[in-house]
Motif scaffolding. Structure first.
Motif, PDB file in Angstrom:
ATOM      1  N   PHE A   1      50.899  25.650  33.816  1.00 11.69           N
ATOM      2  CA  PHE A   1      50.453  25.715  32.423  1.00 11.69           C
ATOM      3  C   PHE A   1      49.282  26.686  32.303  1.00 11.69           C
ATOM      4  O   PHE A   1      48.335  26.641  33.101  1.00 11.69           O
ATOM      5  CB  PHE A   1      50.037  24.324  31.941  1.00 11.69           C
ATOM      6  CG  PHE A   1      49.882  24.212  30.458  1.00 11.69           C
ATOM      7  CD1 PHE A   1      50.981  24.205  29.636  1.00 11.69           C
ATOM      8  CD2 PHE A   1      48.617  24.126  29.878  1.00 11.69           C
ATOM      9  CE1 PHE A   1      50.845  24.092  28.264  1.00 11.69           C
ATOM     10  CE2 PHE A   1      48.472  24.019  28.515  1.00 11.69           C
ATOM     11  CZ  PHE A   1      49.593  24.004  27.701  1.00 11.69           C
TER      12      PHE A   1
ATOM     13  N   GLU B   1      55.856  22.876  34.299  1.00  6.77           N
ATOM     14  CA  GLU B   1      54.913  23.236  33.235  1.00  6.77           C
ATOM     15  C   GLU B   1      53.517  22.720  33.556  1.00  6.77           C
ATOM     16  O   GLU B   1      52.511  23.386  33.293  1.00  6.77           O
ATOM     17  CB  GLU B   1      55.402  22.678  31.903  1.00  6.77           C
ATOM     18  CG  GLU B   1      54.512  23.069  30.731  1.00  6.77           C
ATOM     19  CD  GLU B   1      54.983  22.439  29.433  1.00  6.77           C
ATOM     20  OE1 GLU B   1      54.775  23.050  28.379  1.00  6.77           O
ATOM     21  OE2 GLU B   1      55.562  21.342  29.485  1.00  6.77           O
TER      22      GLU B   1
ATOM     23  N   SER C   1      56.636  31.275  32.361  1.00  7.60           N
ATOM     24  CA  SER C   1      58.076  31.228  32.080  1.00  7.60           C
ATOM     25  C   SER C   1      58.855  32.146  33.024  1.00  7.60           C
ATOM     26  O   SER C   1      59.963  31.801  33.456  1.00  7.60           O
ATOM     27  CB  SER C   1      58.330  31.619  30.620  1.00  7.60           C
ATOM     28  OG  SER C   1      57.856  32.929  30.358  1.00  7.60           O
TER      29      SER C   1
ATOM     30  N   ASN D   1      55.517  26.166  24.630  1.00 11.19           N
ATOM     31  CA  ASN D   1      56.101  25.123  25.460  1.00 11.19           C
ATOM     32  C   ASN D   1      57.106  25.755  26.412  1.00 11.19           C
ATOM     33  O   ASN D   1      57.969  26.530  26.005  1.00 11.19           O
ATOM     34  CB  ASN D   1      56.786  24.076  24.574  1.00 11.19           C
ATOM     35  CG  ASN D   1      57.182  22.846  25.360  1.00 11.19           C
ATOM     36  OD1 ASN D   1      57.037  22.815  26.581  1.00 11.19           O
ATOM     37  ND2 ASN D   1      57.674  21.842  24.669  1.00 11.19           N
ATOM     38  N   LEU D   2      57.002  25.405  27.674  1.00 14.60           N
ATOM     39  CA  LEU D   2      57.886  25.996  28.675  1.00 14.60           C
ATOM     40  C   LEU D   2      59.336  25.609  28.445  1.00 14.60           C
ATOM     41  O   LEU D   2      60.254  26.405  28.667  1.00 14.60           O
ATOM     42  CB  LEU D   2      57.433  25.561  30.071  1.00 14.60           C
ATOM     43  CG  LEU D   2      58.071  26.276  31.270  1.00 14.60           C
ATOM     44  CD1 LEU D   2      57.734  27.760  31.227  1.00 14.60           C
ATOM     45  CD2 LEU D   2      57.595  25.662  32.578  1.00 14.60           C
TER      46      LEU D   2
END
Length: 447
Positions: free
Chosen positions: A151, A147, A118, A76-77
């Protein structure tokens, strides 16, 4: 659907966040377009369903081509980037377009050089003048937006009825006659599908969704059969094939043209018979040379011509034998082969003669004549369900059936469903959505 391993030749569901796509995995090195990205699927064969893969950029970022690498979980960002400070309110923040220090060219180069999402987002945050002054809620909203854009994980799901229904409905509701998952569940409940019974379905354009639902409800170990009637030459089977049924379960569905199978039932004879045609051809071709003694009579020959006479008779006999052999071969080749739909019609007519345990109709034309014809093949005390996208044809059929003593427990219903978005500390319904998903007329046939 025997095991949980991804195999070549099966359908798979590719999920990237909330986006899902149905794809047939034909080749080990095939590619698929997910949005604007081109993903190479060469690494998924033999992996388990529901596995998570990381998208590794291949070549330039402008082409957006990716290879897949097996990963344990999707990062998860928001969890990767730690937010240290945040503001109390956003009243002093103005969107003047000058808060980001990096130019568009520098950001595009950053996308090409960076290896993870990220790193890109952290660099954008570091060079932002206003990010650390935003509230915690605004920062989380910003990261969620980034995100979604950057993603880099996909998941391979196993096709099931719910996923296939949602994908086809979101793609184009008209392709499945507007059948939503809640309406489909009502059809399966009202039709009382059992594993040991025979069932009749008339479908004129739902991409095989109803056939897949009924066959799935019957189960893989069932002894029953499903007669799938359709008005055209070929039935729509996309959803049926996407379920990856075993050959044994798939063969329990008999797809036939409605006019052809009804002709087979009422005539009670083989309309595509080969034997009688072969006999006629045989009689015609074999009688002709027997009736004619000699086509060309040879004149009388002198004693000196006896040798040539013998040679001519020998050649004439050889030509006659060759012509008879050729005629026999033509007779064998002229016999037409029976197509597959011919045997399907015979199999379906036998099931209809014994009568079925339920009737399901989902059509684009007026259902009244179709129902009045097919209700004769349903056993007494068995249910029927008719789906239509609008109410008026079902209302007319409802009034017509009310005057008959052969049906009972008539109900005309409409499903209404609304999706809700559930988030931490807040909940609200979706605004842009279609609340209705067609109408259902159900009841029981008495005799």
């Amino acid at each position: 659907m025997c095991d949980n391993t991804i195999k070549v030749g099966e359908y798979i569901v590719i999920q990237k966040q909330n986006y899902k796509k149905l794809h047939k995995f034909n080749k080990p090195n095939s590619s698929v377009n997910v949005g604007k990205d081109t993903i190479n699927l060469s690494g998924i064969e033999g992996c388990q369903y529901f596995s998570i893969f990381k998208m590794i950029p291949k070549g330039t970022k402008r082409n957006k081509e990716y290879d897949l690498e097996l990963s344990k979980e999707a990062l998860n960002l928001i969890q990767e980037i730690s937010l240290k400070t945040s503001g109390t309110d956003n009243r002093n923040i103005y969107d003047d377009g000058r808060s980001q220090k990096l130019s568009a060219t520098e950001i595009s180069e950053l996308k090409s050089d960076s290896t993870s999402a990220s790193e890109i987002v952290e660099t954008l945050i570091t060079n932002s003048n206003t990010f650390h002054n935003k509230t915690e809620f605004s920062q989380a909203k910003y990261l969620k937006k980034k995100e979604k854009k950057y993603f880099e994980y996909i998941q391979i799901l196993k096709p099931n009825l719910r996923n296939i229904t949602e994908i086809l409905y979101k793609l184009d509701p008209s392709k499945v006659q507007g059948v939503r998952i809640d309406t489909l569940s009502q059809v399966m409940t009202l039709s009382n599908i059992s594993s040991e019974g025979n069932h009749l379905l008339y479908d004129s354009g739902s991409n095989g969704l109803l056939a897949a639902a009924l066959l799935s409800a019957m189960g893989s170990q069932s002894n029953g059969q499903l007669v799938h009637m359709h008005p055209g030459n070929m039935s729509q089977k996309q959803a049926l094939l996407a379920m990856n049924f075993t050959p044994e379960q798939y063969n329990k569905c008999v797809s036939v043209n409605v006019y052809s199978v009804l002709r087979q039932v009422y005539q009670g004879s083989d309309t595509n018979s080969v034997g009688s045609a072969t006999e006629k051809i045989t009689n015609l071709k074999r009688k002709a040379p027997e009736d004619i003694e000699h086509e060309n009579k040879l004149p009388k020959l002198k004693v000196s011509d006896t040798i040539s006479d013998v040679e001519l008779n020998k050649e004439h006999n050889d030509v006659k034998e060759n012509s008879e052999v050729k005629e026999n071969c033509e007779i064998e080749e002229s016999a037409p082969k029976k197509p597959k739909w011919h045997f399907d019609n015979i199999r379906a007519s036998e099931i209809l003669t014994q009568k079925v345990d339920s009737l399901v109709i989902a059509c684009k034309e007026d259902p009244q004549n179709i129902f009045m014809e097919l209700m004769n093949f349903v056993k007494p005390g068995r249910p029927f369900v008719i789906y239509y996208s609008v109410a008026e044809p079902l209302q007319n059929l409802y009034m017509s059936l009310k005057s008959l003593s052969t049906v009972a427990a008539l109900r005309l219903t409409n499903n209404w469903m609304r999706n809700y978005q559930i988030l931490p500390d807040r909940t609200h319904p979706e605004v842009m959505m279609n609340g209705s998903s067609g109408f259902l007329l159900s009841g029981y046939i008495l005799k």
